[in-house]
Motif scaffolding. Sequence first.
Motif, short mmCIF file in Angstrom:
data_model
loop_
_atom_site.label_atom_id
_atom_site.label_comp_id
_atom_site.label_asym_id
_atom_site.label_seq_id
_atom_site.Cartn_x
_atom_site.Cartn_y
_atom_site.Cartn_z
N GLU A 45 36.25 -53.32 -23.48
CA GLU A 45 35.25 -53.36 -24.56
C GLU A 45 34.99 -51.95 -25.11
O GLU A 45 34.91 -51.75 -26.33
N LEU A 46 34.86 -50.99 -24.20
CA LEU A 46 34.65 -49.60 -24.62
C LEU A 46 35.88 -49.04 -25.33
O LEU A 46 35.76 -48.29 -26.30
N TYR A 47 37.04 -49.41 -24.83
CA TYR A 47 38.29 -48.93 -25.43
C TYR A 47 38.44 -49.43 -26.87
O TYR A 47 38.84 -48.70 -27.77
N GLU B 61 31.43 -40.42 -21.90
CA GLU B 61 31.21 -40.36 -20.45
C GLU B 61 31.31 -41.75 -19.84
O GLU B 61 31.91 -41.94 -18.77
N ASP B 62 30.75 -42.74 -20.53
CA ASP B 62 30.82 -44.12 -20.04
C ASP B 62 32.26 -44.63 -20.04
O ASP B 62 32.69 -45.36 -19.13
N LEU B 63 33.02 -44.26 -21.07
CA LEU B 63 34.43 -44.67 -21.16
C LEU B 63 35.22 -44.07 -20.00
O LEU B 63 36.04 -44.76 -19.37
N LEU B 64 34.97 -42.80 -19.70
CA LEU B 64 35.66 -42.13 -18.59
C LEU B 64 35.30 -42.76 -17.25
O LEU B 64 36.17 -43.01 -16.41
N ILE B 65 34.01 -43.03 -17.05
CA ILE B 65 33.55 -43.64 -15.80
C ILE B 65 34.16 -45.03 -15.62
O ILE B 65 34.61 -45.40 -14.53
N ALA B 66 34.19 -45.81 -16.71
CA ALA B 66 34.75 -47.16 -16.64
C ALA B 66 36.24 -47.12 -16.30
O ALA B 66 36.72 -47.92 -15.49
#
Length: 243
Positions: free
Chosen positions: A93-95, A122-127
């Motif tokens: 979803e973030l991608y 940051e959320d994309l990297l964490i996910a």
Amino acid sequence: MNNIARIIKALMEIHNLTQVDFAVKSDVPLPTVRKYLRSEFNPTKKNIEKIEKHFELELKKILEINFDNLDEIEEVEFFYKKRLEKENAIYQELYQLENLMIDNYNGINSQYEKDNGTNFFEDLLIAGDEVEKLKNTLELLKKLSSDNKNFLKKDNQSLEKPNKKNFDDFKTSDKILIDLLKCLDFDIQVIEKTRKFIIKKEKSTYKMDSMLFENILMLLKKDVSDNFLKYLKILDIEIKDTD
């Protein structure tokens, strides 16, 4: 063999590492790694965290598994697969949202931070890291499960084999290895009446049945084969460097 020994051996095979390589990569002292592999004690919380960090995986549930219980192994596998499914959905979803930013970066990024109170990238990297960690954990679990099934299969097969009562009962490769050990000053004797083997080296004496002795020879042959191949690869690199 306790679970940390199983885990380290599996990680060494997955990543093609020696004990030294594993110690360097995990930042766990080499003497400690050797003791773990001998199942002398369980790992500290600090060393568990080091292994998790440097191999990007989770160990808590795997360390608690009873590998003799297939249901327990499958339950842990189910747990991690469901988590991976959930985390992968978040990542996808973030991608997709990142792709939409090509046309409206400021608007979408600002709205995301307003709705979630966090930084999008940051959320994309964490996910992404979470998905990778769960994949690595499942790969380790699959390897451990496979190794355990193979071990139990070999163990059952060995129980069906009769105890060997003298050296002539061993296959040729084992006889060659026994002769080599004798050349290295190991005094190896067999008591035919009890089918026990007595092995002496310097001031130490060991006594075992033929099945255990045969299993040791099998492991020793594997070590010889693996180390010989390792040295061949090293030699190949040296030849390339001198061309």
